[in-house]
Design a protein around this motif. Structure first.
Motif, PDB file in Angstrom:
ATOM      1  N   THR A 148      69.068  63.323 118.567  1.00 22.88           N
ATOM      2  CA  THR A 148      68.387  62.037 118.708  1.00 22.88           C
ATOM      3  C   THR A 148      67.983  61.410 117.376  1.00 22.88           C
ATOM      4  OG1 THR A 148      66.206  63.082 118.858  1.00 22.88           O
ATOM      5  CG2 THR A 148      67.443  62.801 120.918  1.00 22.88           C
ATOM      6  N   LEU A 150      65.230  61.997 115.930  1.00 20.10           N
ATOM      7  CA  LEU A 150      63.774  62.014 115.839  1.00 20.10           C
ATOM      8  C   LEU A 150      63.309  63.218 115.029  1.00 20.10           C
ATOM      9  CD1 LEU A 150      62.813  61.194 119.548  1.00 20.10           C
ATOM     10  CD2 LEU A 150      62.927  59.606 117.621  1.00 20.10           C
ATOM     11  N   ALA A 204      65.077  58.467 123.384  1.00 14.47           N
ATOM     12  CA  ALA A 204      64.633  58.486 121.984  1.00 14.47           C
ATOM     13  C   ALA A 204      64.650  57.084 121.393  1.00 14.47           C
ATOM     14  CB  ALA A 204      65.534  59.421 121.172  1.00 14.47           C
ATOM     15  N   ARG A 219      61.143  64.980 118.994  1.00 18.00           N
ATOM     16  CA  ARG A 219      61.697  65.713 120.130  1.00 18.00           C
ATOM     17  C   ARG A 219      61.405  67.187 119.895  1.00 18.00           C
ATOM     18  NH1 ARG A 219      67.859  67.349 121.418  1.00 18.00           N
ATOM     19  NH2 ARG A 219      67.534  68.259 123.489  1.00 18.00           N
ATOM     20  N   PHE A 225      59.483  65.307 124.676  1.00 20.22           N
ATOM     21  CA  PHE A 225      59.228  64.487 123.498  1.00 20.22           C
ATOM     22  C   PHE A 225      57.730  64.492 123.218  1.00 20.22           C
ATOM     23  CE2 PHE A 225      63.105  63.060 125.422  1.00 20.22           C
ATOM     24  CZ  PHE A 225      63.950  62.732 124.365  1.00 20.22           C
TER      25      PHE A 225
END
Length: 313
Positions: A148, A150, A204, A219, A225
């Motif tokens: 993602t 993140l 995301a 994440r 998350f």
């Protein structure tokens, strides 16, 4: 004797040429600045690094403007220190070339003295952009979730400590939020992991867009998350924002001709004051809030904190 002398001159020319070629290949140039007149002198390598036309006049004020703000401050401080102390300095600086391209440059500064008085500073400048980009790529790999993009769990926890300890912003953090997708296993079992990955990436993207100014999004693994929420501060407003987050996450997404329904449960631990609470305690509270949200029927928000009674939204 003439032939020997010619051979010797040719050898010197070859050595100079090889030296220049090596410097150019390493993207290194030499420079100096006369301190009385501030007249700059560059070799061709420095012109190349700055993307500066060789025919243009070298005015120090114009060249200094090509350094980005923080690098300009660091360069000027280093320059002043070398002039004052006579000790050489090397630092990395970021510039914007004459053509508008950003580059990283390794700058070395030394001083020539006339007695006790510095009269000239000089050194080398080397383009290290590719090295910095490689290091940045490795850093991103270490700090981000590969699917993602993140923040991963480790960097998320490290950033929590930075956020709550940020004295400049008065430790501005209001809640630790955990989000767990509802029915994600069934999605994987029904449509496969590619569909699941597409769902995680879309979630995301939505979270990053919704909280890009208000919090850090990460994440933690699987379909879980987390958000360090900086604003709003009041429990009522936090509950309202997270309820809007549920609505935003519940919009269906389409993948390979399939309509995928998405929903989530959200648990939040209010950080309150003082801000120096252990992240392990906050995770425990947020996990409990998330468990209560799922036990109450999923697709809902639950808040827990010392400053407010637990509430569902």
């Amino acid at each position: 004797m003439r032939e020997d002398a010619a051979a010797s001159v040719l050898s010197d020319e070859v050595r100079v040429r090889l030296y220049d070629q090596a410097l150019n290949a390493a993207r290194i140039g030499a420079w100096e600045c006369d301190l009385q007149s501030e007249r700059l002198s560059w070799t061709s390598g420095v012109y190349d690094i700055f993307g500066y036309p060789a025919g243009n006049p070298l005015r120090r004020a114009a060249i200094v403007d090509l350094y980005l703000d923080e690098s300009r401050r660091n360069m000027e401080l280093a320059r002043a220190d070398v002039i004052r102390s006579g000790r050489p300095v090397t630092l990395d600086t970021e510039i914007q070339t004459w053509r508008g391209e950003r580059r990283w440059m390794r700058l070395s500064i030394n001083a020539t003295q006339d007695g006790d008085r510095p009269v000239r500073i000089f050194g080398a400048k080397q383009d290290v952009t590719s090295d910095r980009q490689a290091l940045e790529h490795l850093r991103r790999q270490a700090e981000t979730d590969p699917l993602t993009g993140l923040a991963n769990r480790a960097i998320f926890q490290a950033r929590y400590r930075e956020v709550v300890g940020d004295s400049l912003n008065y430790g501005f953090a209001s809640a630790l939020v955990l989000i767990d997708l509802d029915g994600f296993k069934e999605l994987n079992d029904t449509l496969g992991h590619l569909a699941g990955d597409a769902c995680l990436c879309e979630v995301a993207r939505r979270l990053r867009r919704a909280f890009h100014n208000a919090g850090l999004v990460g994440r933690l693994g699987g379909d879980e998350f987390a958000i360090i929420l900086r604003a709003p501060r009041s429990p009522a407003r936090i509950a309202e924002v997270l309820q809007h987050t549920l609505a935003m996450l519940s919009r269906a997404l389409f993948w390979n001709g399939h309509r995928i329904e998405v929903s989530a449960s959200i648990g939040a631990a209010l950080i309150g004051r003082p801000h120096r609470r252990r992240i392990a305690d906050l995770f425990e509270e947020a996990d409990l809030a998330l468990y209560r949200a799922k036990a109450a029927g999923r697709n809902r928000v639950q808040l827990i904190g010392d400053e407010t009674q637990s509430r569902a939204a």
